[in-house]
Each structure stands twice: as C-alpha cells, then as structure tokens.
Scaffold this motif. Sequence first.
Motif, PDB file in Angstrom:
ATOM      1  N   ILE A   1       0.862  -1.190   0.000  1.00 49.24           N
ATOM      2  CA  ILE A   1       0.000   0.000   0.000  1.00 49.24           C
ATOM      3  C   ILE A   1       0.891   1.230   0.000  1.00 49.24           C
ATOM      4  O   ILE A   1       1.617   1.496   0.961  1.00 49.24           O
ATOM      5  N   ALA A   2       0.856   1.988  -1.094  1.00 53.39           N
ATOM      6  CA  ALA A   2       1.690   3.182  -1.238  1.00 53.39           C
ATOM      7  C   ALA A   2       0.927   4.427  -0.778  1.00 53.39           C
ATOM      8  O   ALA A   2      -0.299   4.430  -0.696  1.00 53.39           O
ATOM      9  N   GLY A   3       1.693   5.486  -0.484  1.00 58.73           N
ATOM     10  CA  GLY A   3       1.103   6.760  -0.085  1.00 58.73           C
ATOM     11  C   GLY A   3       1.174   7.021   1.403  1.00 58.73           C
ATOM     12  O   GLY A   3       0.831   8.109   1.872  1.00 58.73           O
TER      13      GLY A   3
ATOM     14  N   GLY B   1       6.047  16.216   2.730  1.00 52.85           N
ATOM     15  CA  GLY B   1       5.135  16.600   1.665  1.00 52.85           C
ATOM     16  C   GLY B   1       3.733  16.036   1.735  1.00 52.85           C
ATOM     17  O   GLY B   1       2.907  16.336   0.867  1.00 52.85           O
ATOM     18  N   ARG B   2       3.445  15.228   2.753  1.00 51.20           N
ATOM     19  CA  ARG B   2       2.088  14.680   2.882  1.00 51.20           C
ATOM     20  C   ARG B   2       1.606  14.861   4.319  1.00 51.20           C
ATOM     21  O   ARG B   2       2.402  15.065   5.236  1.00 51.20           O
ATOM     22  N   GLU B   3       0.284  14.776   4.498  1.00 56.04           N
ATOM     23  CA  GLU B   3      -0.283  14.856   5.844  1.00 56.04           C
ATOM     24  C   GLU B   3      -1.462  13.904   5.947  1.00 56.04           C
ATOM     25  O   GLU B   3      -1.924  13.324   4.952  1.00 56.04           O
ATOM     26  N   VAL B   4      -1.942  13.716   7.171  1.00 55.23           N
ATOM     27  CA  VAL B   4      -2.965  12.704   7.449  1.00 55.23           C
ATOM     28  C   VAL B   4      -4.214  12.906   6.586  1.00 55.23           C
ATOM     29  O   VAL B   4      -4.822  11.935   6.127  1.00 55.23           O
ATOM     30  N   CYS B   5      -4.590  14.149   6.338  1.00 56.55           N
ATOM     31  CA  CYS B   5      -5.805  14.393   5.548  1.00 56.55           C
ATOM     32  C   CYS B   5      -5.699  13.840   4.131  1.00 56.55           C
ATOM     33  O   CYS B   5      -6.723  13.641   3.463  1.00 56.55           O
ATOM     34  N   ASP B   6      -4.467  13.550   3.657  1.00 57.69           N
ATOM     35  CA  ASP B   6      -4.288  12.991   2.309  1.00 57.69           C
ATOM     36  C   ASP B   6      -4.628  11.501   2.244  1.00 57.69           C
ATOM     37  O   ASP B   6      -4.861  10.970   1.151  1.00 57.69           O
ATOM     38  N   ILE B   7      -4.650  10.819   3.401  1.00 53.80           N
ATOM     39  CA  ILE B   7      -4.878   9.371   3.384  1.00 53.80           C
ATOM     40  C   ILE B   7      -6.056   8.926   4.248  1.00 53.80           C
ATOM     41  O   ILE B   7      -6.509   7.787   4.136  1.00 53.80           O
ATOM     42  N   LEU B   8      -6.571   9.805   5.111  1.00 51.84           N
ATOM     43  CA  LEU B   8      -7.637   9.400   6.032  1.00 51.84           C
ATOM     44  C   LEU B   8      -8.970   9.203   5.312  1.00 51.84           C
ATOM     45  O   LEU B   8      -9.374  10.034   4.499  1.00 51.84           O
ATOM     46  N   GLU B   9      -9.630   8.089   5.602  1.00 50.23           N
ATOM     47  CA  GLU B   9     -11.024   7.900   5.191  1.00 50.23           C
ATOM     48  C   GLU B   9     -11.966   8.293   6.318  1.00 50.23           C
ATOM     49  O   GLU B   9     -12.945   8.999   6.104  1.00 50.23           O
TER      50      GLU B   9
END
Length: 298
Positions: A114-116, A139-147
């Motif tokens: 699982i990438a990202g 460059g990423r934060e939790v809001c980019d991956i949270l469902e």
Amino acid sequence: MTAVATMPETRGKLTEGAALAPLVWFKSGGAAEWLFEPRDIDDLQQFLRDLDPAIAVWPLGLGSNLIIRDGGIRGVVIRLGKAFAGIDADEMTLRCGAGAPGISAASKARDHGIAGMEFLRGIPGTIGGAVRMNAGAYGREVCDILESADVILRNGDLVTIPLAEMGYSYRHSALPEGAIVVGATFKGDAGDPAIIGAEMKRIGDEREASQPLRSKTGGSTFKNPDGHKAWQLVDEAGCRGLQIGQAQVSEKHCNFLLNLGGATSAEIEALGNEVRKRVKENSGVELHWEIQRVGEEA
C-alpha cells in the motif's frame, strides 16, 4: 485532588498522582491527577459515561510533540496501550488503532503493497495524535490518506467521523474537546513493497541525519509559516544553540528544543517563547507552536 469516590470502577488501570515525565519525550513536567489506562474500547466508553462530566479528560500517546507543564494535569489523563495498537490491512485500506506508532503503520502498509503512507515513517507519535493534529512530514499529511476516524466522545459515545467532517487545516482538526481518537481508516494506492521500503528508508535516513533523535526533545517545535521554513527563521534570528537553564535550541536542527538533562518544562517553554520573540523582531514573521503545551504552571 479529586475525591476517590468520584472515580468510576474500571477493568483497566487507574493511578492517582501518576508521574508523567517518564512518559513524554522531554522527560519533564508534573504529575497527572489521575492516569487511566483502559483495558479496551468498552472499558473506556463505560469509564467516560460514569465519570463526572465536570472532570476534564486528556489523551496521551507516545509523548512526542508535547510539553507537560511542571504543575501537572488536573483531571484524568488517558493513555491507550497495546489493546489500542492493532493494525489490519485489507486491499488498499489500513485500519489502525490509535495507540499504534506511525512507523508501525507505515511498515504494515509497505508489507501489503500500500503506497502513499510512507510519510508515517517520519511521524514520531501515535496514530491517534497524528489524526487529531493532522500530522504531516515529507510533503504529505494525514488528511491525504484518512477515510474516517473512530472517536469516543466525552459522554462515552463511539462515533465514526468521515474525513469531510474532521475540519482539517494545517496541523489542526475540529475534533471536540475531550474527544479521544481510538482508531483510523486510511486509504492508499497499489505499490511495490520494495519501492515503498526504499522511500521509508530514505525518510528514516534523512531524519537520522538532520534531527536530534537521540536527545530529550519534543519533535518539531514551530509550525512552518506560509512561505517560510521555521528552522531557517530561527537560525537567521541567531537562536541556534540558544539556552535557558538546561533547555537549548538544537545545534543540529533549529526547530527542535532539547532538555540537556535537568530542564524544567517552564525553561523549555520559556526558551520557545524567547525564540518566537527574537524571530518576530528579526523577520517580522510570527512563529506559532506546533508542540502542544498542557497542564498547570508550577
């Protein structure tokens, strides 16, 4: 102190006057009036239902990103242990307990292709804290991956809050006071475990090279202001190595404060505020704390 009679019965561990300094990265600060380590979600729900609503509750993860003031914390500090640290993967979805460390979540995602989620390798705390503060790195934060997030409200109700209702902004969520994150569901993309692992190694190596990871520290101290890097502003204001008592601005990375040994939380917080003052005088830019400061003055 709160009268013993006001504390609900529990299957977990409830300690009066518990020292918190050993539980936080800075190794400073006062005690909790009460420290509660619930046995499981049901235990936590029942405890909160039965607890006097006037008594404040405060969740504690791995103790990074945190200054506990020297007078300690009134009310109940809730620490989620191994029962809240499970991680399951299903296709491109990762379901994490709030007590799971970020690095464990990243490793599980890698193992399942699982990438990202590689950036979670660079988050020093737990998933619960990361979800609450919309933690980010590289460059990423939790809001980019949270469902969605599973949250127990102060009244003991367990609710699932979708991403759209988290009210996320930079290092902030709109979760209500007293709400405790107990789990999160993340969504990623299909990836090659070898490539994911290589990116995680790059993040780990970069952190090791640039940050004072083996010191008594709290992680990144200040948020990056728009268009600026906090560490650079601190450096340009002449604060690299600045010291108050046993608290010091890291020579290695200016956005980290250090406890050199016997620093009080008051010294650490005073140093942070002195840095903010000097940065404002030098650049006109106001730094805002990323590290949370909680509890009572001594």
